[in-house]
Design a protein around this motif. Structure first.
Motif, short mmCIF file in Angstrom:
data_model
loop_
_atom_site.label_atom_id
_atom_site.label_comp_id
_atom_site.label_asym_id
_atom_site.label_seq_id
_atom_site.Cartn_x
_atom_site.Cartn_y
_atom_site.Cartn_z
N SER A 161 -16.94 30.71 31.38
CA SER A 161 -18.27 30.10 31.26
C SER A 161 -18.37 29.13 30.09
O SER A 161 -19.37 28.40 29.97
N SER A 162 -17.36 29.10 29.22
CA SER A 162 -17.43 28.24 28.04
C SER A 162 -17.58 26.75 28.36
O SER A 162 -18.21 26.01 27.59
N PHE A 164 -19.62 25.45 30.21
CA PHE A 164 -21.05 25.15 30.29
C PHE A 164 -21.52 24.43 29.03
O PHE A 164 -22.42 23.58 29.08
N LEU A 165 -20.93 24.78 27.87
CA LEU A 165 -21.28 24.15 26.60
C LEU A 165 -20.96 22.65 26.64
O LEU A 165 -21.71 21.83 26.11
N HIS A 166 -19.85 22.32 27.28
CA HIS A 166 -19.46 20.91 27.42
C HIS A 166 -20.38 20.20 28.40
O HIS A 166 -20.76 19.04 28.19
N HIS A 167 -20.74 20.89 29.46
CA HIS A 167 -21.61 20.30 30.49
C HIS A 167 -22.95 19.87 29.91
O HIS A 167 -23.48 18.81 30.26
N ILE A 170 -23.28 20.43 24.28
CA ILE A 170 -23.40 21.23 23.06
C ILE A 170 -22.10 21.19 22.26
O ILE A 170 -22.12 21.07 21.03
N VAL A 171 -20.99 21.32 22.96
CA VAL A 171 -19.67 21.25 22.33
C VAL A 171 -18.83 20.25 23.12
O VAL A 171 -18.68 20.39 24.33
N ASN A 172 -18.28 19.27 22.45
CA ASN A 172 -17.46 18.27 23.11
C ASN A 172 -16.00 18.46 22.72
O ASN A 172 -15.63 18.29 21.57
N LYS A 182 -14.28 23.99 34.43
CA LYS A 182 -14.56 22.58 34.19
C LYS A 182 -14.24 21.76 35.43
O LYS A 182 -15.00 20.86 35.82
#
Length: 242
Positions: A161-162, A164-167, A170-172, A182
């Motif tokens: 699920s991590s 999701f942060l990129h989506h 939040i985190v690039n 991804k």
């Protein structure tokens, strides 16, 4: 014929256990919820919602299905009969894929209408659902109990699920592209957004590679942790009768 019978029996069992009724209701709920959202929010949430539930249905339920079969000693009948392990896995993946694909298509059409990019939708759901059902089979093969399975699957979910942060920006980090989630989100994003063909090739290729790895991994652990113990028990019972 043997494989088709196994798929049909799995689908019938899922129907009797209420999977189709539950996901019919959830599908309607998701469509209504999405249609009331502004378009910009809908675009951002659509791939996450589709991935998190219908696409992941196999991962959510396969553990309970296999553990129930184990507790009812269903495997003793299956694997001492001429049902190959490959057919068992395919039956589980395909039967749960039917449910995931049906729900996903209804949600996509109910949310956006027919003017969507069908190829990324079908490819994304088929590859992602099949892959995560295989992941679920791997987790349950290692599990000693339902609680143990929940712990293992929670760890897998936390990792997968991590992206999701990129989506959501939040985190690039390009490291997220090395996770299958991804790749799934790239395809599901493409249902309503225009995506460069290079990203689509990456997504399809990476998911296919992950599926090949997961397939052989699942074969190995299911053979070692489920099939061999069943044959060992059958041999003990045969020796006892003699």
């Amino acid at each position: 014929m043997r494989l088709l019978h196994a798929i049909r029996m799995d689908m019938l069992l899922q129907w009797r256990q209420g999977f189709y009724a539950v996901y019919g209701g959830l599908t309607v709920l998701y469509i209504l919820s999405m249609r009331f959202l502004p378009e910009t929010i809908r675009i951002a949430l659509f791939p996450i919602m589709l991935f998190s539930d219908p696409v992941m249905i196999g991962f959510y339920f396969i553990g309970g299905i296999v553990l129930l079969e184990k507790s009812q000693r269903v495997h003793s009948g299956l694997f001492t009969m001429p049902l190959r392990l490959q057919e068992y896995i395919i039956a589980k993946v395909v039967s749960l894929l039917v449910l995931a694909l049906g729900s996903s298509l209804l949600i996509a059409v109910g949310t956006w209408g027919l003017a969507i990019n069908w190829l990324p939708l079908l490819t994304g759901v088929i590859l992602s659902s099949s892959l995560f059902t295989l992941f679920g089979l791997i987790c349950v093969a290692y599990s000693r109990s339902l609680n143990h399975y929940l712990m293992l699957s929670a760890g897998v979910m936390a990792l997968t699920s991590s992206p999701f942060l990129h989506h959501f920006g939040i985190v690039n980090s390009n490291l997220f592209y090395f996770l299958p989630t991804k790749a799934s989100l790239v395809l599901l994003d493409s249902v309503v957004l225009s995506t460069h063909w290079g990203y689509l090739l990456y997504a399809v290729g990476f998911l296919v590679i992950c599926m090949v790895v997961a397939w052989f991994w699942a074969l190995r652990v299911l053979r070692n942790h489920i099939v061999y113990p069943v044959h060992a028990d059958a041999g003990k019972h045969a020796s006892a009768k003699v």
